[in-house]
Design a protein around this motif. Structure first.
Motif, short mmCIF file in Angstrom:
data_model
loop_
_atom_site.label_atom_id
_atom_site.label_comp_id
_atom_site.label_asym_id
_atom_site.label_seq_id
_atom_site.Cartn_x
_atom_site.Cartn_y
_atom_site.Cartn_z
N MET A 24 -5.91 -13.80 21.62
CA MET A 24 -4.71 -14.55 21.89
C MET A 24 -4.23 -15.26 20.63
SD MET A 24 -4.12 -17.15 24.97
CE MET A 24 -3.40 -18.70 24.61
N VAL A 25 -5.16 -15.79 19.85
CA VAL A 25 -4.76 -16.47 18.61
C VAL A 25 -4.16 -15.48 17.63
CG1 VAL A 25 -5.62 -17.80 16.66
CG2 VAL A 25 -6.51 -18.25 18.93
N ILE A 26 -4.77 -14.31 17.51
CA ILE A 26 -4.25 -13.30 16.59
C ILE A 26 -2.88 -12.82 17.04
CG2 ILE A 26 -4.64 -10.97 15.70
CD1 ILE A 26 -7.61 -11.60 15.70
N THR A 27 -2.70 -12.63 18.32
CA THR A 27 -1.41 -12.19 18.84
C THR A 27 -0.31 -13.21 18.54
OG1 THR A 27 -2.55 -11.02 20.60
CG2 THR A 27 -0.21 -11.40 20.90
N SER A 28 -0.65 -14.48 18.60
CA SER A 28 0.36 -15.51 18.34
C SER A 28 0.77 -15.56 16.87
CB SER A 28 -0.13 -16.87 18.80
OG SER A 28 -1.20 -17.30 17.98
N VAL A 29 -0.10 -15.13 15.96
CA VAL A 29 0.25 -15.16 14.54
C VAL A 29 0.96 -13.90 14.08
CG1 VAL A 29 -0.87 -16.60 12.85
CG2 VAL A 29 -2.25 -15.23 14.29
N VAL A 30 0.93 -12.87 14.89
CA VAL A 30 1.60 -11.64 14.50
C VAL A 30 3.09 -11.88 14.33
CG1 VAL A 30 2.25 -9.34 15.34
CG2 VAL A 30 -0.12 -10.06 15.43
N VAL A 31 3.69 -12.64 15.22
CA VAL A 31 5.13 -12.92 15.12
C VAL A 31 5.41 -13.70 13.83
CG1 VAL A 31 7.06 -14.15 16.19
CG2 VAL A 31 5.43 -12.88 17.59
N THR A 32 4.58 -14.67 13.52
CA THR A 32 4.75 -15.44 12.29
C THR A 32 4.58 -14.55 11.07
OG1 THR A 32 3.85 -17.37 13.42
CG2 THR A 32 3.96 -17.47 11.02
N GLY A 33 3.58 -13.69 11.09
CA GLY A 33 3.35 -12.78 9.97
C GLY A 33 4.49 -11.79 9.77
N LEU A 34 5.01 -11.26 10.86
CA LEU A 34 6.15 -10.34 10.75
C LEU A 34 7.39 -11.05 10.25
CD1 LEU A 34 5.74 -8.13 13.95
CD2 LEU A 34 5.44 -7.44 11.57
N ALA A 35 7.62 -12.26 10.74
CA ALA A 35 8.78 -13.03 10.27
C ALA A 35 8.64 -13.35 8.78
CB ALA A 35 8.93 -14.31 11.07
N ALA A 36 7.46 -13.73 8.36
CA ALA A 36 7.24 -14.03 6.95
C ALA A 36 7.43 -12.78 6.09
CB ALA A 36 5.83 -14.59 6.75
N GLY A 37 6.93 -11.66 6.56
CA GLY A 37 7.05 -10.44 5.79
C GLY A 37 8.48 -9.94 5.69
N THR A 38 9.22 -10.03 6.77
CA THR A 38 10.59 -9.50 6.75
C THR A 38 11.60 -10.45 6.13
OG1 THR A 38 10.94 -10.25 9.02
CG2 THR A 38 10.24 -7.99 8.73
N LEU A 39 11.31 -11.74 6.15
CA LEU A 39 12.25 -12.71 5.57
C LEU A 39 11.87 -13.12 4.15
CD1 LEU A 39 12.84 -15.07 8.62
CD2 LEU A 39 14.38 -13.33 7.71
N ASP A 40 10.60 -13.42 3.95
CA ASP A 40 10.18 -14.00 2.67
C ASP A 40 10.12 -13.00 1.53
OD1 ASP A 40 10.08 -16.37 3.98
OD2 ASP A 40 7.90 -16.39 4.22
N VAL A 41 9.78 -11.75 1.82
CA VAL A 41 9.72 -10.77 0.73
C VAL A 41 11.10 -10.52 0.12
CG1 VAL A 41 9.20 -8.36 0.19
CG2 VAL A 41 7.57 -9.70 1.48
N PRO A 42 12.14 -10.25 0.93
CA PRO A 42 13.47 -10.10 0.31
C PRO A 42 13.96 -11.39 -0.37
CG PRO A 42 13.48 -9.15 2.49
CD PRO A 42 12.19 -9.87 2.34
N LEU A 43 13.66 -12.53 0.22
CA LEU A 43 14.05 -13.80 -0.41
C LEU A 43 13.34 -13.99 -1.75
CD1 LEU A 43 14.22 -16.23 2.63
CD2 LEU A 43 16.12 -15.36 1.27
N GLY A 44 12.07 -13.62 -1.80
CA GLY A 44 11.31 -13.72 -3.04
C GLY A 44 11.84 -12.79 -4.12
N VAL A 45 12.25 -11.59 -3.72
CA VAL A 45 12.82 -10.65 -4.69
C VAL A 45 14.16 -11.19 -5.21
CG1 VAL A 45 13.79 -8.33 -4.94
CG2 VAL A 45 11.63 -8.65 -3.76
N ASP A 46 14.99 -11.74 -4.33
CA ASP A 46 16.25 -12.34 -4.76
C ASP A 46 16.02 -13.53 -5.68
OD1 ASP A 46 17.74 -10.49 -3.38
OD2 ASP A 46 18.09 -11.80 -1.64
N LEU A 47 15.05 -14.37 -5.35
CA LEU A 47 14.73 -15.51 -6.20
C LEU A 47 14.25 -15.04 -7.57
CD1 LEU A 47 14.39 -18.58 -6.49
CD2 LEU A 47 12.07 -18.30 -5.61
N HIS A 48 13.44 -14.00 -7.60
CA HIS A 48 12.97 -13.44 -8.86
C HIS A 48 14.15 -12.94 -9.69
CE1 HIS A 48 10.52 -11.07 -11.66
NE2 HIS A 48 11.37 -10.08 -11.43
N GLY A 49 15.10 -12.24 -9.03
CA GLY A 49 16.27 -11.71 -9.73
C GLY A 49 17.19 -12.80 -10.24
N TRP A 50 17.11 -13.98 -9.67
CA TRP A 50 17.92 -15.10 -10.12
C TRP A 50 17.19 -15.94 -11.18
CZ3 TRP A 50 16.87 -20.36 -9.59
CH2 TRP A 50 17.90 -21.22 -10.00
#
Length: 87
Positions: free
Chosen positions: A1-27
């Motif tokens: 149950m604990v792992i299942t609850s973090v999957v949503v957080t992990g997916l959100a971090a992966g799909t949002l933070d990676v492109p934001l990090g690439v944009d920040l790097h490019g800036w």
């Protein structure tokens, strides 16, 4: 149950933070070069390719899952009342 609850957080971090990090790097990298009077070539700025972004996004999911294993294992071994009280 604990792992299942973090999957949503992990997916959100992966799909949002990676492109934001690439944009920040490019800036940030060109701004740092400009601050010292250097014009950096595109090969220095464009270090991430499309094929590299998927493993980075999945890495966030892996980190979230591994981070949930310790508290999840503790909660599985603890008595129900103790686990609920600490939550």
């Amino acid at each position: 149950m604990v792992i299942t609850s973090v999957v949503v957080t992990g997916l959100a971090a992966g799909t949002l933070d990676v492109p934001l990090g690439v944009d920040l790097h490019g800036w940030a990298i060109p701004a740092m070069g400009d601050s010292v009077g250097l014009r950096l070539p595109g090969s220095v700025i464009a270090v991430y390719h499309g094929a590299e972004l998927l493993p980075l996004a999945l890495g966030a999911l892996l980190i979230a899952t591994l981070g949930a294993l310790l508290p999840g294992g503790w909660a599985a071994r603890a008595r129900t009342a103790t686990a609920l009280r600490t939550e």
